[in-house]
Each structure stands twice: as C-alpha cells, then as structure tokens.
Design a protein around this motif. Structure first.
Motif, short mmCIF file in Angstrom:
data_model
loop_
_atom_site.label_atom_id
_atom_site.label_comp_id
_atom_site.label_asym_id
_atom_site.label_seq_id
_atom_site.Cartn_x
_atom_site.Cartn_y
_atom_site.Cartn_z
N ILE A 226 11.31 -2.74 -44.14
CA ILE A 226 10.74 -4.09 -43.98
C ILE A 226 9.85 -4.43 -45.17
CG2 ILE A 226 9.23 -5.51 -42.54
CD1 ILE A 226 10.26 -3.88 -40.13
N ASP A 227 9.02 -3.47 -45.57
CA ASP A 227 8.10 -3.72 -46.67
C ASP A 227 8.86 -3.97 -47.99
OD1 ASP A 227 5.40 -3.95 -47.52
OD2 ASP A 227 5.58 -2.03 -48.55
N GLY A 228 10.00 -3.30 -48.15
CA GLY A 228 10.78 -3.47 -49.37
C GLY A 228 12.02 -4.32 -49.16
N ALA A 229 11.92 -5.29 -48.24
CA ALA A 229 13.09 -6.12 -47.90
C ALA A 229 13.66 -6.83 -49.12
CB ALA A 229 12.69 -7.13 -46.82
N LEU A 230 12.80 -7.33 -50.00
CA LEU A 230 13.28 -8.06 -51.18
C LEU A 230 14.08 -7.14 -52.10
CD1 LEU A 230 13.29 -10.71 -52.73
CD2 LEU A 230 11.16 -10.00 -53.85
N VAL A 231 13.59 -5.92 -52.30
CA VAL A 231 14.31 -4.96 -53.15
C VAL A 231 15.65 -4.58 -52.52
CG1 VAL A 231 14.23 -2.66 -54.17
CG2 VAL A 231 12.16 -4.05 -54.07
N VAL A 232 15.64 -4.38 -51.18
CA VAL A 232 16.87 -4.00 -50.48
C VAL A 232 17.93 -5.10 -50.64
CG1 VAL A 232 17.89 -3.58 -48.21
CG2 VAL A 232 15.71 -2.51 -48.82
N LYS A 233 17.53 -6.35 -50.48
CA LYS A 233 18.48 -7.46 -50.62
C LYS A 233 18.94 -7.60 -52.07
CE LYS A 233 16.88 -10.23 -46.69
NZ LYS A 233 16.33 -11.53 -46.25
N THR A 234 18.03 -7.42 -53.00
CA THR A 234 18.40 -7.56 -54.41
C THR A 234 19.45 -6.53 -54.81
OG1 THR A 234 16.18 -8.37 -54.91
CG2 THR A 234 17.50 -7.55 -56.76
N LEU A 235 19.33 -5.33 -54.31
CA LEU A 235 20.27 -4.27 -54.65
C LEU A 235 21.48 -4.23 -53.72
CD1 LEU A 235 17.74 -1.38 -55.38
CD2 LEU A 235 18.87 -2.88 -57.03
N GLY A 236 21.54 -5.14 -52.75
CA GLY A 236 22.67 -5.18 -51.83
C GLY A 236 22.75 -3.96 -50.94
N ARG A 237 21.61 -3.45 -50.47
CA ARG A 237 21.59 -2.23 -49.68
C ARG A 237 21.30 -2.49 -48.19
NH1 ARG A 237 23.64 2.17 -51.43
NH2 ARG A 237 22.09 3.40 -50.29
N GLU A 238 21.59 -3.73 -47.74
CA GLU A 238 21.31 -4.03 -46.33
C GLU A 238 22.06 -3.12 -45.36
OE1 GLU A 238 22.27 -6.19 -48.61
OE2 GLU A 238 21.27 -8.15 -48.42
N ALA A 239 23.35 -2.93 -45.62
CA ALA A 239 24.16 -2.09 -44.71
C ALA A 239 23.67 -0.64 -44.71
CB ALA A 239 25.64 -2.16 -45.13
N ALA A 240 23.32 -0.15 -45.91
CA ALA A 240 22.86 1.24 -46.00
C ALA A 240 21.52 1.40 -45.26
CB ALA A 240 22.71 1.64 -47.46
N GLU A 241 20.64 0.43 -45.41
CA GLU A 241 19.35 0.53 -44.72
C GLU A 241 19.50 0.40 -43.21
OE1 GLU A 241 16.01 1.12 -45.83
OE2 GLU A 241 17.36 1.96 -47.35
N THR A 242 20.43 -0.46 -42.78
CA THR A 242 20.70 -0.58 -41.35
C THR A 242 21.20 0.73 -40.77
OG1 THR A 242 21.20 -2.93 -41.58
CG2 THR A 242 22.00 -1.84 -39.58
N GLU A 243 22.12 1.38 -41.48
CA GLU A 243 22.63 2.68 -41.05
C GLU A 243 21.54 3.73 -41.06
OE1 GLU A 243 25.18 5.54 -39.66
OE2 GLU A 243 25.44 3.36 -39.80
N ARG A 244 20.70 3.69 -42.08
CA ARG A 244 19.58 4.64 -42.17
C ARG A 244 18.63 4.50 -41.01
NH1 ARG A 244 14.75 4.02 -45.82
NH2 ARG A 244 13.79 6.07 -46.04
#
Length: 244
Positions: A226-244
């Motif tokens: 949540i704190d790094g939501a902007l970085v996650v979206k920028t790198l396209g890692r939403e699916a990976a973070e959801t799985e994590r």
C-alpha cells in the motif's frame, strides 16, 4: 520486539513455569496497571452471580407459593404482588451486574492495551535508526495492534470467569441442599470439564503463537504494497503484489 520491551524484568515469567502460573502472573501485571475498572467489573460479576441465584430462588418460591396454590383454589393478592416484586427486583439486580461487568471489563481491557501501545511506542523511540530501516513498517504496526490485542485477550474474560466461579459455588450449595445425588453427579462433571479445558489450552498455545507471527508477516507485506502503490503500478507489478 519481545515481551521484555514492554514488561518490566521483575514481571517476566520463567520459561519453565506452567501455563497456568504464567497466565496468573500476566493477569496480575495487567490488573496493577488499571485496578479501578477491573475491580469494578469483578464486583459487577459477583452481583450478577448473586442476582442470578436470588432470581432462580424467587422464581421457585413464586411457583410453589403462588402458581400452584392459584390452580388449587386461589391465592391472596398480597402474595402475588410480593412474588412479582421479588422477581423484578432480583431480575434488575442481575441486569445491573451484567451491565457493570461488561462495561468496565471493556474499559479495563482498552486501558491496558493503550498502556502497552504507549510502552511499545516509547521503546521504538529509543531503538537505533538502523533497526527502523531494516524492519518493515507493517511489522512495527503489527506489534502495536495485533500483538497487543493478542496479549490482552487473556485479560478480557477474567471478570466473566470470576462471576462464573462465584455462580458455580452458590449453585453448588443450593444443589447440595436440594438433591444430594444430583450434586454428586455435578462434582464428577466439573473436574472432567476442567481437564478438557486445560488440554485444549496447551494444544492451542503453539498454534496461537504461530498465528501471531503470520499476522505480523501479512501486515508487513500489506503495508509495503500500500505504501509503495505508486511504484507497484509504475512497474506493472499489481498481479505479483496481489499474489504475494
């Protein structure tokens, strides 16, 4: 962060001490933090126990001295009103005991948790900056929220348990007075229930500890995402973070 960070050394329990002994020392430590609300809650629990026994006694006498005579030929109005007044008075006494017990038990538990959170926060302030850089913020929050709540969970039921103990003692006295054989059956049942409860508590100790560790891990991961939501979206890692 360990228990030593928020509990004085003089209050720490030896690892070899039994589960029951550790629980009693921990509860005594919590009671000394805020004795007023706790003792008020216990007093309410005792009032509830006496009110429950008095109410059942009043109902029994109303049945024997009002209802049965009413079917057998009649009963005086004075006796009816006395029975109604007794039932209502003891019912109100029991209800007041329940309200006092529940309200002040909640006040006592919340104050203990607030004190523990304050101590943890003070401990965080004195830790080295390197510790805060290496430790995820979610884990720190888990110590202040989930861990504190789990630590105080043993404290919440104490006033309720006190009322139950008093209620059982009073009921046992009445039971021995009313029916000796039924009382002997109850004496055989209670130790069995106590042994089953002790066995359950010992089996749940390790799973409860593991559950608290996993709660900290999940809190840490969630906070990072949540704190790094902007970085996650920028790198396209939403699916990976959801799985994590």
């Amino acid at each position: 962060m360990s228990a030593q960070d928020v509990v004085p050394e003089s209050q720490m329990v030896a690892p070899s001490e039994g589960l029951f002994g550790r629980g009693l020392r921990l509860i005594a430590f919590y009671v000394r933090m805020h004795p007023g609300p706790f003792l008020t809650s216990v007093a309410g629990a005792i009032v509830f126990a006496f009110g429950s026994i008095a109410l059942t006694t009043a109902l029994g006498r109303a049945t024997d001295e009002v209802l049965r005579p009413a079917f057998q030929g009649g009963v005086s109005g004075r006796r009816i009103w006395l029975a109604v007044a007794a039932v209502m008075a003891f019912g109100c006494l029991r209800a007041i005991g329940i309200m006092v017990r529940r309200f002040y038990s909640g006040v006592s538990g919340e104050r203990v948790m607030a004190t523990l959170r304050t101590r943890i926060a003070e401990r965080y302030r004195h830790l080295a900056l390197a510790y805060h850089r290496e430790t995820p913020t979610g884990e720190l929050l888990a110590h202040m929220e989930a861990d504190v709540k789990a630590a105080v969970d043993v404290f919440w039921p104490v006033p309720f348990a006190t009322g139950v103990v008093v209620l059982v003692l009073l009921a046992s006295i009445q039971l021995f007075t009313a029916d000796l054989y039924l009382a002997l059956v109850a004496l055989l049942v209670f130790p069995t229930l106590a042994l089953m409860n002790r066995s359950f508590a010992k089996r749940m100790e390790e799973p409860a500890r593991l559950a608290q560790e996993r709660t900290g891990e999940v809190s840490a991961v969630a906070h990072e995402s949540i704190d790094g939501a902007l970085v996650v979206k920028t790198l396209g890692r939403e699916a990976a973070e959801t799985e994590r």
